[in-house]
Design a protein around this motif. Structure first.
Motif, PDB file in Angstrom:
ATOM      1  N   ALA A 217      33.135  53.427  78.138  1.00  0.00           N
ATOM      2  CA  ALA A 217      34.209  54.300  77.653  1.00  0.00           C
ATOM      3  C   ALA A 217      33.964  54.736  76.214  1.00  0.00           C
ATOM      4  O   ALA A 217      34.164  55.906  75.857  1.00  0.00           O
ATOM      5  CB  ALA A 217      35.551  53.573  77.761  1.00  0.00           C
ATOM      6  N   THR A 218      33.525  53.802  75.377  1.00  0.00           N
ATOM      7  CA  THR A 218      33.288  54.118  73.970  1.00  0.00           C
ATOM      8  C   THR A 218      32.195  55.155  73.807  1.00  0.00           C
ATOM      9  O   THR A 218      32.275  56.041  72.946  1.00  0.00           O
ATOM     10  CB  THR A 218      32.918  52.833  73.200  1.00  0.00           C
ATOM     11  OG1 THR A 218      33.976  51.868  73.344  1.00  0.00           O
ATOM     12  CG2 THR A 218      32.731  53.120  71.727  1.00  0.00           C
ATOM     13  N   VAL A 219      31.161  55.059  74.634  1.00  0.00           N
ATOM     14  CA  VAL A 219      30.041  56.005  74.543  1.00  0.00           C
ATOM     15  C   VAL A 219      30.388  57.342  75.192  1.00  0.00           C
ATOM     16  O   VAL A 219      29.999  58.407  74.697  1.00  0.00           O
ATOM     17  CB  VAL A 219      28.784  55.395  75.186  1.00  0.00           C
ATOM     18  CG1 VAL A 219      27.675  56.428  75.262  1.00  0.00           C
ATOM     19  CG2 VAL A 219      28.320  54.188  74.394  1.00  0.00           C
ATOM     20  N   LEU A 220      31.125  57.304  76.290  1.00  0.00           N
ATOM     21  CA  LEU A 220      31.501  58.550  76.964  1.00  0.00           C
ATOM     22  C   LEU A 220      32.487  59.371  76.137  1.00  0.00           C
ATOM     23  O   LEU A 220      32.583  60.585  76.323  1.00  0.00           O
ATOM     24  CB  LEU A 220      32.108  58.246  78.333  1.00  0.00           C
ATOM     25  CG  LEU A 220      31.148  57.851  79.454  1.00  0.00           C
ATOM     26  CD1 LEU A 220      31.931  57.583  80.736  1.00  0.00           C
ATOM     27  CD2 LEU A 220      30.094  58.929  79.694  1.00  0.00           C
ATOM     28  N   GLY A 221      33.221  58.704  75.241  1.00  0.00           N
ATOM     29  CA  GLY A 221      34.228  59.390  74.451  1.00  0.00           C
ATOM     30  C   GLY A 221      33.722  60.642  73.762  1.00  0.00           C
ATOM     31  O   GLY A 221      34.246  61.748  73.982  1.00  0.00           O
ATOM     32  N   PRO A 222      32.699  60.539  72.897  1.00  0.00           N
ATOM     33  CA  PRO A 222      32.211  61.739  72.211  1.00  0.00           C
ATOM     34  C   PRO A 222      31.665  62.803  73.164  1.00  0.00           C
ATOM     35  O   PRO A 222      31.780  64.007  72.884  1.00  0.00           O
ATOM     36  CB  PRO A 222      31.081  61.188  71.320  1.00  0.00           C
ATOM     37  CG  PRO A 222      31.418  59.745  71.130  1.00  0.00           C
ATOM     38  CD  PRO A 222      32.045  59.312  72.425  1.00  0.00           C
ATOM     39  N   ILE A 223      31.084  62.373  74.283  1.00  0.00           N
ATOM     40  CA  ILE A 223      30.542  63.342  75.248  1.00  0.00           C
ATOM     41  C   ILE A 223      31.674  64.141  75.888  1.00  0.00           C
ATOM     42  O   ILE A 223      31.627  65.378  75.958  1.00  0.00           O
ATOM     43  CB  ILE A 223      29.726  62.611  76.329  1.00  0.00           C
ATOM     44  CG1 ILE A 223      28.564  61.835  75.695  1.00  0.00           C
ATOM     45  CG2 ILE A 223      29.189  63.600  77.363  1.00  0.00           C
ATOM     46  CD1 ILE A 223      27.810  60.967  76.674  1.00  0.00           C
ATOM     47  N   ILE A 224      32.707  63.432  76.367  1.00  0.00           N
ATOM     48  CA  ILE A 224      33.847  64.112  76.994  1.00  0.00           C
ATOM     49  C   ILE A 224      34.583  64.966  75.975  1.00  0.00           C
ATOM     50  O   ILE A 224      35.010  66.098  76.269  1.00  0.00           O
ATOM     51  CB  ILE A 224      34.795  63.072  77.627  1.00  0.00           C
ATOM     52  CG1 ILE A 224      34.069  62.324  78.750  1.00  0.00           C
ATOM     53  CG2 ILE A 224      36.059  63.745  78.167  1.00  0.00           C
ATOM     54  CD1 ILE A 224      34.875  61.191  79.348  1.00  0.00           C
ATOM     55  N   GLY A 225      34.745  64.424  74.762  1.00  0.00           N
ATOM     56  CA  GLY A 225      35.418  65.201  73.721  1.00  0.00           C
ATOM     57  C   GLY A 225      34.689  66.487  73.398  1.00  0.00           C
ATOM     58  O   GLY A 225      35.314  67.545  73.226  1.00  0.00           O
ATOM     59  N   GLY A 226      33.367  66.409  73.327  1.00  0.00           N
ATOM     60  CA  GLY A 226      32.592  67.616  73.070  1.00  0.00           C
ATOM     61  C   GLY A 226      32.699  68.630  74.193  1.00  0.00           C
ATOM     62  O   GLY A 226      32.793  69.837  73.949  1.00  0.00           O
ATOM     63  N   TYR A 227      32.749  68.130  75.431  1.00  0.00           N
ATOM     64  CA  TYR A 227      32.859  69.035  76.581  1.00  0.00           C
ATOM     65  C   TYR A 227      34.185  69.793  76.557  1.00  0.00           C
ATOM     66  O   TYR A 227      34.222  71.023  76.725  1.00  0.00           O
ATOM     67  CB  TYR A 227      32.730  68.247  77.879  1.00  0.00           C
ATOM     68  CG  TYR A 227      33.053  69.057  79.115  1.00  0.00           C
ATOM     69  CD1 TYR A 227      32.144  69.969  79.634  1.00  0.00           C
ATOM     70  CD2 TYR A 227      34.295  68.933  79.746  1.00  0.00           C
ATOM     71  CE1 TYR A 227      32.445  70.739  80.748  1.00  0.00           C
ATOM     72  CE2 TYR A 227      34.608  69.684  80.856  1.00  0.00           C
ATOM     73  CZ  TYR A 227      33.680  70.588  81.363  1.00  0.00           C
ATOM     74  OH  TYR A 227      34.002  71.338  82.465  1.00  0.00           O
TER      75      TYR A 227
END
Length: 545
Positions: free
Chosen positions: A179-189
């Protein structure tokens, strides 16, 4: 050893007979959970906790790539960093309080309250019309998220027998990391799509609501007796006030130091000094004043708890530092965009998830906790040290393999810390010990990100001066903005990138030393002798762990 029965009057005036040896000193039975639940309840509770944990961890980092867009839309470029800082401050400050709150008011009540606060503040964040509104909502969101983070480990410790906690704590580690790593990816998307940054918050609301419903109907963990008024009186008010004030002051000093204000400024020094003094006052309050302390001082008489807290600090130092600086490495050194940089963390996440589950199953089957802790920290120290060999010409394959090695080491390390804490303290201290250990991990992360930033800035400036001369202007070349760096002329960009390589090497070296320090404490951990715990008469010193 003989047992001693005494009568204790609770806050609600009821009197009960307590076996001091069994209740106060005895470690948990390794084959029995503290609370027995049905299979349906167990699955439902675990499902709800994982969803809450995933949501809280996701929102801790999801706005990292969305902040510029948020600041632009809300017309406030001065205060936007507080959107992240407010969540960090409140979530860290509330974690030590979570354990005692759940002991007094019950696990279910605290989880429901935290989930409700988290849900409402998340929705408000998504509908925010001003930066101040968003910052306040994020601060409240941090309170809910911080409690959720601690309560996940506490409730798992309640409903799972100590010898079987390995796979479940491994699952916790995997959920948190992913979840911590996916956060910036999802936020950027979301930021780059037509949906917009508000969906960074809306996306977790349905999952939080479903989890809240599951907890309400399925979590049936007994709470302590007494009226609501009596429970309020049991709260460690002075302890909560002093630790919260101390933590907030320290975190503000660490957050502002070197960025908003110089480290030697009166503002930063006063925040750090008064924060430290307030924490000393907190220790005195807990030791001498509080009748029911939120951080019982007798925890620090348990060697495994002390060692695990130090190890948790060093692991948090490395974990949070990597989450923020590995993507930055790929953006600056290899000119990755934000999404590509976020995806560069996948080797760590995949390897961590795999090793967490495998080590958890192995620990549950054979009870080999200490070897995984020692081996994990040793491999983590070595793998971080190997990052020093990387530069701008390194193969991406080699880089990803080294990152995967870091992930493999982190998996067994993160879960064994919690297992050692929960397996070494008396049952009645399980919640407080778990919450405090989680707090040390988060606090280590704050120190890690701050120290990484300071080291990086200092080393980059000195390396750049050695390449371009002491009088070089850093106005254009000292920025950490990858777009600015890669827009420089080639004859300037090359030494700038090489200087950043030197800076990252110094960051990895310091991180390696800190983690290596934590590794030394794994060598001192006392083994969790499950057989002796199940049959205290089998050893002369049953409480040695």
């Amino acid at each position: 050893m003989s047992s001693t029965n005494i009568e204790i009057a609770d806050a609600d005036k009821t009197v009960e007979s307590v076996d001091v040896r069994a209740d106060a000193m005895a470690p948990p039975d390794p084959d029995k959970p503290r609370v027995v639940v049905t299979r349906v309840e167990f699955i439902g509770i675990l499902f709800a906790l994982m969803m809450l944990f995933f949501s809280a961890s996701l929102l801790g980092t999801i706005i990292a790539t969305a902040l510029p867009s948020i600041a632009n839309q809300l017309n406030d470029m001065n205060d936007y960093s507080w959107v992240a800082t407010a969540f960090l401050l409140t979530s860290t400050a509330i974690q030590p309080v979570s354990g005692v709150l759940s002991d007094i008011f019950g696990r279910k009540a605290v989880v429901i309250l935290a989930a409700f606060i988290f849900l409402v503040s998340t929705i408000v964040s998504g509908f925010s019309q001003s930066m101040i509104m968003l910052i306040v909502a994020r601060a409240v969101q941090g309170l809910g998220g911080g409690i959720i983070t601690s309560m996940v480990y506490i409730v798992v410790g309640d409903i799972v027998a100590p010898k079987k906690r390995g796979p479940y704590q491994g699952m916790n580690s995997a959920v948190f990391s992913v979840a911590t790593v996916l956060g910036p990816i999802i936020g950027g998307y979301f930021t780059d799509s037509s949906a917009g940054w508000r969906w960074c918050f809306f996306i977790v609301a349905p999952f939080t609501f479903i989890a809240l419903v599951c907890v309400f109907f399925l979590m049936k963990i007994p709470s302590s007796p007494g009226t609501f008024r009596d429970k309020i009186h049991r709260l460690d008010g002075w302890g909560i006030l002093t630790v919260s004030s101390g933590v907030v002051l320290m975190l503000l000093g660490l957050t502002w130091g070197g960025s908003t204000y110089p480290w030697t400024s009166a503002t930063v020094l006063c925040l750090l000094i008064f924060g430290f003094l307030m924490l000393i006052v907190f220790v005195l309050v807990e030791a001498k004043v509080s009748r029911e302390p939120m951080m019982p001082m007798d925890l620090f008489t348990v060697f495994n708890f002390n060692a695990s807290s130090i190890i948790a600090f060093t692991v948090g130092f490395q974990l949070y530092g990597f989450i923020y600086f590995i993507p930055l490495y790929y953006q600056i050194i290899h000119n990755y965009n934000a999404t590509q940089a976020g995806l560069s963390l996948l080797p760590i996440v995949l390897a961590l998830s795999f090793s967490s589950i495998i080590s958890g199953l192995t620990i549950s089957r054979f009870g080999l906790t200490r070897p995984f802790s020692i081996g994990g920290m040793a491999l983590l120290t070595i793998s971080i040290g190997l990052l020093i060999i990387l530069d701008e010409n390194s193969s991406i394959t080699i880089e990803y393999l080294l990152h995967a090695l870091v992930g493999l080491a982190m998996g067994p390390t993160m879960q064994t810390i919690t297992l050692f804490v929960q397996g070494s303290v008396p049952v009645r201290r399980l919640a407080s010990a778990t919450a405090v250990n989680t707090f040390f991990r988060t606090l280590g992360g704050v120190f890690g990100v701050t120290l990484f930033q300071t080291i990086m800035t200092s080393r980059f400036q000195s390396a750049l001066a050695s390449r371009l001369g002491p009088n070089v202007s850093l106005a254009g070349t000292g920025s950490f903005d990858p777009t600015t760096i890669w827009a420089l002329p080639p004859n300037i960009r090359t030494p700038v990138v090489q200087s950043f390589v030197d800076a990252f090497r110094m960051v990895w070296l310091v991180c390696c030393c800190i983690v290596g320090f934590g590794f030394l404490f794994t060598l001192l951990l006392k083994p969790l002798n499950w057989d002796a715990r199940k049959n205290p008469k089998a050893t002369k010193v049953p409480e040695s762990n």
